[in-house]
Design a protein around this motif. Structure first.
Motif, mmCIF file in Angstrom:
data_model
loop_
_atom_site.group_PDB
_atom_site.id
_atom_site.type_symbol
_atom_site.label_atom_id
_atom_site.label_comp_id
_atom_site.label_asym_id
_atom_site.label_seq_id
_atom_site.Cartn_x
_atom_site.Cartn_y
_atom_site.Cartn_z
ATOM 1 N N TYR A 36 -11.697 1.235 -9.861
ATOM 2 C CA TYR A 36 -12.444 0.834 -8.667
ATOM 3 C C TYR A 36 -11.493 0.560 -7.506
ATOM 4 O O TYR A 36 -11.698 1.052 -6.385
ATOM 5 C CB TYR A 36 -13.289 -0.406 -8.971
ATOM 6 N N VAL A 37 -10.462 -0.239 -7.724
ATOM 7 C CA VAL A 37 -9.563 -0.663 -6.649
ATOM 8 C C VAL A 37 -8.832 0.526 -6.046
ATOM 9 O O VAL A 37 -8.697 0.641 -4.819
ATOM 10 C CB VAL A 37 -8.553 -1.708 -7.176
ATOM 11 N N THR A 38 -8.354 1.420 -6.888
ATOM 12 C CA THR A 38 -7.566 2.541 -6.368
ATOM 13 C C THR A 38 -8.433 3.579 -5.654
ATOM 14 O O THR A 38 -7.897 4.518 -5.053
ATOM 15 C CB THR A 38 -6.770 3.203 -7.507
ATOM 16 N N ASN A 39 -9.740 3.405 -5.700
ATOM 17 C CA ASN A 39 -10.632 4.267 -4.921
ATOM 18 C C ASN A 39 -11.042 3.632 -3.597
ATOM 19 O O ASN A 39 -11.800 4.233 -2.828
ATOM 20 C CB ASN A 39 -11.891 4.606 -5.732
ATOM 21 N N GLN A 40 -10.551 2.400 -3.345
ATOM 22 C CA GLN A 40 -10.857 1.723 -2.094
ATOM 23 C C GLN A 40 -9.725 1.943 -1.087
ATOM 24 O O GLN A 40 -8.623 2.341 -1.446
ATOM 25 C CB GLN A 40 -11.050 0.214 -2.325
ATOM 26 N N LYS A 41 -10.014 1.653 0.167
ATOM 27 C CA LYS A 41 -9.000 1.803 1.203
ATOM 28 C C LYS A 41 -8.537 0.433 1.677
ATOM 29 O O LYS A 41 -9.341 -0.471 1.897
ATOM 30 C CB LYS A 41 -9.569 2.599 2.383
ATOM 31 N N TYR A 42 -7.230 0.287 1.822
ATOM 32 C CA TYR A 42 -6.625 -0.950 2.292
ATOM 33 C C TYR A 42 -5.610 -0.636 3.382
ATOM 34 O O TYR A 42 -5.089 0.474 3.454
ATOM 35 C CB TYR A 42 -5.918 -1.690 1.133
ATOM 36 N N LYS A 43 -5.318 -1.625 4.194
ATOM 37 C CA LYS A 43 -4.291 -1.464 5.229
ATOM 38 C C LYS A 43 -2.918 -1.749 4.609
ATOM 39 O O LYS A 43 -2.247 -2.720 4.963
ATOM 40 C CB LYS A 43 -4.568 -2.410 6.395
ATOM 41 N N ARG A 44 -2.528 -0.884 3.691
ATOM 42 C CA ARG A 44 -1.335 -1.165 2.896
ATOM 43 C C ARG A 44 -0.067 -1.263 3.742
ATOM 44 O O ARG A 44 0.741 -2.179 3.563
ATOM 45 C CB ARG A 44 -1.149 -0.101 1.815
ATOM 46 N N GLU A 45 0.114 -0.311 4.637
ATOM 47 C CA GLU A 45 1.340 -0.309 5.431
ATOM 48 C C GLU A 45 1.438 -1.573 6.274
ATOM 49 O O GLU A 45 2.498 -2.213 6.351
ATOM 50 C CB GLU A 45 1.404 0.937 6.311
ATOM 51 N N GLN A 46 0.321 -1.953 6.901
ATOM 52 C CA GLN A 46 0.321 -3.164 7.714
ATOM 53 C C GLN A 46 0.514 -4.397 6.842
ATOM 54 O O GLN A 46 1.232 -5.330 7.212
ATOM 55 C CB GLN A 46 -0.987 -3.268 8.503
ATOM 56 N N LEU A 47 -0.111 -4.416 5.654
ATOM 57 C CA LEU A 47 0.012 -5.539 4.736
ATOM 58 C C LEU A 47 1.460 -5.712 4.282
ATOM 59 O O LEU A 47 1.995 -6.833 4.276
ATOM 60 C CB LEU A 47 -0.900 -5.336 3.525
ATOM 61 N N VAL A 48 2.098 -4.616 3.904
ATOM 62 C CA VAL A 48 3.496 -4.689 3.460
ATOM 63 C C VAL A 48 4.385 -5.191 4.587
ATOM 64 O O VAL A 48 5.311 -5.988 4.365
ATOM 65 C CB VAL A 48 3.971 -3.318 2.940
ATOM 66 N N GLU A 49 4.090 -4.770 5.800
ATOM 67 C CA GLU A 49 4.888 -5.223 6.944
ATOM 68 C C GLU A 49 4.695 -6.726 7.171
ATOM 69 O O GLU A 49 5.652 -7.452 7.468
ATOM 70 C CB GLU A 49 4.484 -4.454 8.205
ATOM 71 N N VAL A 50 3.467 -7.204 7.013
ATOM 72 C CA VAL A 50 3.193 -8.638 7.127
ATOM 73 C C VAL A 50 3.971 -9.409 6.074
ATOM 74 O O VAL A 50 4.617 -10.428 6.364
ATOM 75 C CB VAL A 50 1.681 -8.912 6.995
ATOM 76 N N LEU A 51 3.908 -8.932 4.842
ATOM 77 C CA LEU A 51 4.600 -9.602 3.745
ATOM 78 C C LEU A 51 6.116 -9.559 3.923
ATOM 79 O O LEU A 51 6.816 -10.551 3.668
ATOM 80 C CB LEU A 51 4.212 -8.967 2.412
ATOM 81 N N ARG A 52 6.610 -8.418 4.361
ATOM 82 C CA ARG A 52 8.056 -8.283 4.550
ATOM 83 C C ARG A 52 8.538 -9.256 5.632
ATOM 84 O O ARG A 52 9.575 -9.903 5.496
ATOM 85 C CB ARG A 52 8.409 -6.846 4.919
#
Length: 528
Positions: A36-52
């Motif tokens: 289910y999760v891997t079929n959803q869309k997330y703002k991964r690039e922005q999230l990783v930048e926030v975390l970094r």
């Protein structure tokens, strides 16, 4: 040092699996949720930048850098959990929650053969300072509260609190003087002083300690009050504003269903509560729906929907919308929570559906009680079992033991003395009054009261001698209760990490991290 496990079946949790999307005890749940999760869309690039950005510059580690890179991949998921930022990490259950997140992520990565990353969500937006500003330390057969001096009483998020080096160092000095000198004492004190050489926010100090403890396991941290995170969340806050009435109805239905299941609601809300806060004049203000507007409780602040959209960077979540926000921001495989959290999540199944979301796997954090060698010896001498102590029955057993082990007939002896005095004194006083006259009757009654008081005093002293004679055993029993079930609650809800760090170092903590995830219905005993 060893770990033993007590099986404590949680039938209550088993019976309530229908309030959640997944059963955490079933292997298939994790595969189904991953798909289910891997079929959803997330703002991964922005999230990783926030975390970094959040981790730099001082919260960096090779394992963290690796997990930040892996989170960019669309086949990665996270195991997440969170807590308020207690001083020196707060009660031990916060540590056990982190350990469960790490262990569950490791187990599921091995099973799924996909990246599963541990994440800890620091509830920096919370404003309940009395929940985070103290630690309890054992002293004798009781617990002593050591409160950090927070002067500002405004209802501002704890992330806005800045602690000055001289203030925290003075508090640390007072705390370490109250704790016994042990080989590891200078280590934890020096670390805390090093982490606060410069002014630091309350949550950053918390994050620095967690980083020191768990960085090697690749634990990612995020503060819910982080400015860049707020920007990422903007669209999600807009959805919560636009669908707020529907959200409120869904939460109400969830609470009703929970109560129909036979349990009192873990959530209590005022009418038309919007489940959002806004920051105004440095204070966190709860929002309420009123027609097409949102207001504060006293109507001092009022907002149109469009106005509130523009103020998304000043919004924050409550217990209802925080789970939804986590699901929107992170690709969550599983959420790790305590028993109270799990209960209120059970009221939110329909709330997730309002936004086209699905509740993740809800997994209970592990329960641990640390047992020192002396405490185990005293418990064995007493003969009380662990289940009785965990049920909070230790104090009542102490009272029963005191009654059972008192010398016989003490109560009876004093009762007989009182009766014989009355038999002798009453006719004597009557005869004396008749013979002498005057106010002898009044003086005689006064004397009788004094005699009664003297007898009561003697009785109290007799029981004091008894208690002294029994004190060695009673003290040991009280120490067992204070170590296992202090302040009428489990050890993990009262004791702080520093007590065991001070006495034993941190090997025990890493032993817990590196063991396999225990069964979800067990209570672990860690013998030091």
């Amino acid at each position: 040092m060893k770990i033993e496990k007590c099986l404590i079946p949680n039938e209550k949790l088993q019976q309530k699996t229908l309030f959640y999307h997944y059963d955490p005890t079933q292997d298939e749940s994790y595969f189904e949720r991953y798909r289910y999760v891997t079929n959803q869309k997330y703002k991964r690039e922005q999230l990783v930048e926030v975390l970094r950005n959040y981790h730099h510059p001082e919260l960096v580690h090779p394992a963290i850098e690796l997990n930040l890179d892996r989170l960019s991949s669309t086949d990665s998921v996270v195991v997440i959990g969170g807590q308020q930022a207690g001083i020196l990490t707060g009660p031990l259950y916060t540590i056990y929650k982190v350990i469960t997140i790490i262990q569950l992520a490791k187990r599921e990565e091995e099973r799924l053969q996909k990246p599963v990353i541990p994440v800890f969500w620091i509830a920096g937006e919370d404003h309940d300072r009395q929940e985070v500003d103290h630690v309890f330390m054992p002293e004798g057969t009781g617990m002593v509260k050591h409160s950090f001096p927070l002067q500002d009483t405004k209802k501002a998020s704890v992330s806005t609190i800045t602690i000055e080096p001289h203030v925290v160092h003075q508090w640390l000095d007072e705390l370490h003087q109250a704790i016994a000198d042990r080989p590891y004492k200078t280590g934890w004190v020096a670390l805390c002083e090093q982490l606060t050489q410069e002014p630091v926010t309350w949550t950053r100090f918390f994050a620095k300690i967690l980083h020191y403890l768990f960085a090697e396991y690749g634990l990612l941290l995020i503060d819910s009050h982080d400015t860049l995170l707020r920007e990422l969340e903007a669209d999600y806050f807009h959805q919560m504003i636009d669908k707020n009435h529907v959200l409120g109805d869904a939460v109400s239905r969830g609470i009703q269903k929970w109560e129909e299941g036979g349990s009192p609601s873990p959530l209590q809300f005022e009418d038309n509560q919007a489940h959002l806060f806004i920051e105004e004049n440095g204070q966190r203000v709860a929002l309420y729906r009123e027609g097409n507007q949102f207001t504060s409780r006293n109507h001092f602040f009022q907002y149109k929907i469009d106005d509130l959209h523009e103020k998304h960077n000043r919004l924050s979540n409550n217990v209802v919308t925080r789970p939804l926000m986590q699901e929107m921001v992170f690709p969550v495989l599983a959420f790790v929570g305590g028993s109270s959290e799990i209960d209120y999540w059970g009221c939110l199944k329909e709330a997730f559906s309002v936004f086209g979301l699905q509740m993740p796997i809800v997994y209970p954090r592990q329960n641990v009680t640390i047992v020192e060698r002396s405490i185990e010896k005293y418990r064995e001498n007493w003969g009380v079992d662990w289940e009785t102590l965990f049920a909070g029955k230790g104090q009542s057993l102490i009272e029963l033991w005191k009654q059972t082990n008192q010398p016989p007939n003490v109560e009876q002896q004093f009762a007989e003395l009182t009766h014989r005095l009355e038999e002798l004194y009453t006719p004597f006083l009557q005869e004396l009054t008749q013979t002498v006259g005057g106010n002898m009757e009044q003086m005689g009654e006064s004397t009788a009261k004094k005699l009664q008081n003297h007898v009561s005093w003697l009785k109290q002293k007799a029981y004091g001698v008894i208690d002294t004679q029994l004190e060695v055993t009673l003290r040991q029993q009280r120490m067992v209760v204070n170590a296992i079930y202090p302040l009428e609650g489990l050890q993990e809800r009262c004791y702080n990490l520093v007590y065991f760090w001070n006495n034993y170092g941190l090997d025990w903590l890493h032993m817990l991290c590196k063991q396999e995830l225990p069964e979800w219905n067990t209570h672990q005993l860690l013998f030091l």
